[in-house]
Write a protein that holds these residues in place. Structure first.
Motif, short mmCIF file in Angstrom:
data_model
loop_
_atom_site.label_atom_id
_atom_site.label_comp_id
_atom_site.label_asym_id
_atom_site.label_seq_id
_atom_site.Cartn_x
_atom_site.Cartn_y
_atom_site.Cartn_z
N ASN A 294 -15.57 3.24 -5.11
CA ASN A 294 -15.28 3.07 -6.45
C ASN A 294 -15.90 1.93 -7.20
O ASN A 294 -16.32 1.74 -8.18
CB ASN A 294 -13.86 2.84 -6.68
N THR A 358 -11.38 -0.21 -14.08
CA THR A 358 -10.76 -0.80 -13.12
C THR A 358 -11.12 -0.61 -11.53
O THR A 358 -10.64 -1.09 -10.78
CB THR A 358 -9.15 -0.35 -13.42
N ALA A 360 -10.10 1.90 -10.36
CA ALA A 360 -8.90 2.84 -9.78
C ALA A 360 -8.96 4.26 -9.96
O ALA A 360 -9.80 4.61 -10.74
CB ALA A 360 -7.61 2.19 -10.62
N ASP A 361 -8.04 5.05 -9.58
CA ASP A 361 -7.96 6.46 -9.25
C ASP A 361 -6.86 6.87 -10.27
O ASP A 361 -5.70 6.12 -10.25
CB ASP A 361 -8.10 7.19 -8.07
N TYR A 362 -6.75 8.02 -10.92
CA TYR A 362 -5.35 8.36 -11.66
C TYR A 362 -5.01 9.67 -11.46
O TYR A 362 -5.81 10.70 -10.94
CB TYR A 362 -6.24 8.37 -13.15
N GLU A 378 -1.14 8.49 -15.01
CA GLU A 378 -0.74 7.06 -14.26
C GLU A 378 -1.90 6.91 -13.24
O GLU A 378 -2.41 7.69 -12.82
CB GLU A 378 0.55 7.24 -13.78
N ARG A 379 -1.69 5.27 -12.84
CA ARG A 379 -2.69 5.23 -11.78
C ARG A 379 -2.02 5.62 -10.66
O ARG A 379 -0.99 5.81 -10.33
CB ARG A 379 -2.93 3.52 -11.83
N ASP A 381 -2.39 4.41 -7.60
CA ASP A 381 -1.55 3.36 -6.68
C ASP A 381 -0.25 2.81 -7.38
O ASP A 381 0.57 2.27 -7.03
CB ASP A 381 -2.29 2.36 -6.22
N THR A 383 0.29 1.47 -10.26
CA THR A 383 0.31 0.31 -11.07
C THR A 383 0.31 0.74 -12.45
O THR A 383 -0.23 1.87 -12.90
CB THR A 383 -1.10 -0.20 -10.89
N LEU A 385 -0.31 1.38 -16.46
CA LEU A 385 -1.36 1.41 -17.41
C LEU A 385 -1.01 0.23 -18.36
O LEU A 385 -0.01 -0.05 -18.73
CB LEU A 385 -1.68 2.79 -18.06
N ASP A 404 -8.58 2.64 -20.08
CA ASP A 404 -9.41 2.18 -19.00
C ASP A 404 -10.88 2.03 -19.12
O ASP A 404 -11.45 2.21 -17.85
CB ASP A 404 -8.80 2.13 -17.69
N ARG A 423 -11.12 10.41 -11.13
CA ARG A 423 -11.57 9.06 -10.26
C ARG A 423 -12.94 8.86 -11.18
O ARG A 423 -13.96 9.31 -11.07
CB ARG A 423 -12.19 9.72 -8.91
#
Length: 668
Positions: A294, A358, A360-362, A378-379, A381, A383, A385, A404, A423
């Protein structure tokens, strides 16, 4: 007389059993998992002879297995941790070697690319300089592809390791269940279990535990139940459950572990596996491999977006506006294979703001409320948004939203319960590519040019001028030169001169920005005041007039019609190398890559230390366990002599008893 014979006989048999047990220990001393055995003797009931109780001999009460469950559990825990750390270390070392190699890392390619940009903007009229810039761009793309390909190979390697580990786990659980059956059948007396079978089962459990951390609980008839994770059983009595290596429901190129029950396979979360080789593989993939993929993708996507944004603000060798220099990056969208067959939902994501990415994956889930379908994002992990994104209405189709740094377009008709994995930068490095091949299309020039007539009376000067993204909006680009003339201040309290010449009927404000950062806005229909050195911005154009102009002096801002030798946009493109763009405008491209290299390096060192510590812990746990269960050949040799002497002594007792019996027979 018979009593003496019985005493000798039982002593002889006990010594014989002791010799057999000691010999068994000696011959199995090197067998993995073997636990030392020893005989436990007891006295037979004595006979009351009136004058007291006379003993009747001895018996072997038990063939004892020297085993400590607490020490064995310590060994299991230590081995599970070692298996996890070593599996993780074996994988991450490959990434560390790749990223730390200065010849194949991204950093040299990024430096060479921007060096090519600097060369081109210093000699923008030369064909060779522009072609060299394109060549270095292709080299950078090839390097992104090379790194991405290596990471993909590691993904495939993890998939293969997960599959082989799952097969090993299934083989072990089948054997453990079979041994449970044999042990239960052989357990006539709970105090005298089949010791060798118990050792074999314990060794299989240790082997299984090195593959995946297990929890072992006792059951009936000396059987053991084995489970993993949060209680998923692998062995229950004489039955074994099977795991399966299956493709992820949202990414067919990712192997996950499923649990087979009632003919169905349900996917287990990766965090189910917290130890052993399988746990190490899962931790490596989730914590490091995905992160590095990533992050490398984030650099590729950020480079694409930022470079394209600036390139579009330039002008190419043919005097046309610049287009995309790199191919736009699309987010990876994984459609869950369990989604309703009636679903026609489609999600398209394109990177549009590098600073907001970020890495990050969603997760996206479709819910229904009030008769409408909504996309909930939502993320992965957990976290939140920031800012929070409310559920997105799916009906009617065609909804668009930026989240994001990625602009999503939702179309089709989803069904309640549909799930998607997003992703944004997962495949960006693999997709990174140069969009143009013609050197004429490299937009090194700026689209506007400024000038001052030689007839001006004052010493006023005007900067070269720059443009921003607003200039690309319809109607904002200059079609003809705009002559600005310094005029006396209109009557009123404001005595500052006026700059006349902004288009009549303008619909946007002119913004004056002073050196101290304060601004002043002039609405359509109001005079635009002049302050020397201040920057004026209008319709995406910015320029500053300095010096000491006189009334009537003119300043021209117009389209760049002679930009063959202009490299002003090229300078801005080269400036992206040192500009903080990524991670919320806090990191450069090379700085972000260096952070990833640093993370992998630190994690590798951490695991190297952890591996050495885990090995020490295992050795200590094994030493403690072997102090109870291990075979000491010196002790066994001493026991051989002891039991040999006991055997001989018991035989002597029987010999004397026989002689006494013969003496009685000879009495007349």
């Amino acid at each position: 007389m018979s009593n003496l014979l019985s005493i000798g006989k039982t002593g002889l048999m006990a010594a014989q059993t002791g010799l057999a047990t000691t010999g068994h220990n000696i011959t199995n001393a090197s067998v993995p998992g073997y636990s030392r055995q020893g005989i436990v003797q007891g006295t037979l009931p004595p006979i009351n002879q009136g004058v007291g109780y006379i003993g009747t001999g001895t018996e072997v009460a038990q063939i004892k297995r020297y085993y400590d469950n607490f020490l064995n559990t310590q060994v299991l825990n230590a081995q599970a941790n070692q298996g996890s750390v070593d599996a993780y270390l074996g994988q991450i070392s490959q990434i560390d070697n790749m990223m730390s190699d200065s010849t194949i890392g991204l950093s040299p390619a990024l430096q060479d690319f921007f060096k090519g940009v600097q060369t081109a903007n210093s000699t923008p009229s030369l064909q060779a300089a522009r072609e060299s810039m394109l060549s270095s761009s292709q080299t950078l793309a090839a390097r992104f592809h090379e790194v991405s390909g290596r990471l993909s190979e590691l993904q495939e390697g993890v998939n293969s390791s997960v599959e082989s580990t799952v097969n090993s786990i299934n083989a072990f659980t089948t054997q453990i269940a079979d041994l449970n059956k044999k042990i239960a059948a052989a357990t006539m007396d709970p105090l005298n279990p089949p010791n060798d079978l118990l050792d074999q089962r314990d060794q299989l459990i240790r082997d299984l535990n090195q593959q995946v951390k297990v929890t072992v609980l006792p059951s009936d008839n000396n059987m053991l139940n084995v489970s993993i994770g949060s209680g998923q059983p692998l062995v229950v009595g004489v039955g074994s459950m099977q795991l399966a290596a299956i493709p992820s429901t949202t990414d067919p190129g990712r192997t996950v572990v499923g649990y087979q029950t009632a003919g169905k396979v349900s996917t287990l979360p990766d965090d189910t596996f917290t130890g052993g080789a399988l746990g190490g593989l899962m931790a490596f993939r989730n914590e490091t491999l995905d992160r590095v993929q990533n992050q490398i993708g984030l650099i590729a996507a950020g480079m694409t977006d930022a470079f394209n944004d600036q390139h579009r603000l330039g002008q190419d060798l043919d005097g046309k506006p610049g287009g995309d220099y790199f191919k736009p990056i699309k987010a990876y969208i994984g459609y869950d294979t369990r989604n309703s067959p009636l679903s026609t939902a489609k999600i398209d994501g394109t990177v549009t703001d590098a600073s907001k990415l970020t890495g990050a994956d969603y997760k996206v889930k479709v819910t229904t409320a009030g008769g409408n379908n909504y996309y909930n994002i939502e993320r992965a992990d957990g976290t939140p948004l920031n800012p929070a994104v409310a559920p997105i209405l799916a009906n009617p189709a065609g909804t668009s939203m930026e989240i994001d740094g990625v602009t999503y377009n939702f179309s089709g008709t989803p069904q309640t319960g549909d799930r998607f994995e997003v992703r944004p930068t997962y495949t960006a490095a693999a997709e990174f590519g140069v969009a143009i091949t013609d050197y004429h299309k490299v937009a090194l020039a700026a689209p506007i040019a400024t000038s001052t007539p030689v007839g001006n009376k004052g010493t006023g000067t005007i900067s070269a001028g720059t443009v921003d993204a607003t200039y690309l909006a319809p109607g904002n680009a200059l079609a003809a030169p705009m002559d600005l003339t310094l005029q006396p201040a209109p009557a009123g309290a404001d005595t500052r001169p006026e700059l006349a010449g902004f288009p009549a009927g303008r619909t946007t404000n002119v913004v004056l920005t002073r050196a101290n950062g304060t601004t002043e806005s002039f609405a359509p229909g109001t005079p635009v005041r002049f302050e020397t050195g201040a920057t004026l911005s209008y319709n995406g154009m910015s320029f500053a007039i300095g010096g000491t102009p006189q009334q009537g002096d003119k300043f021209t801002v117009g389209p760049n019609t002679t930009g063959v030798g202009d490299g002003r946009n090229g300078v801005l493109l080269a400036g992206l190398q040192t500009k903080n763009i990524l991670n919320g405008n806090s990191a450069t491209f090379q700085g972000s890559y260096a952070a990833s290299v640093n993370y992998v390096g630190n994690k590798t060192r951490e695991l190297q230390v952890g591996s050495a510590a885990a090995e020490t812990t295992v050795n200590q746990a094994m030493a403690s366990q072997q102090s109870v269960s291990g075979v000491n050949l010196d002790e066994e040799a001493a026991d051989l002599l002891r039991y040999q002497q006991a055997y001989q002594a018991a035989g002597k007792v029987m010999q004397i008893a026989g002689q006494m019996f013969d003496t009685l027979l000879q009495i007349r």
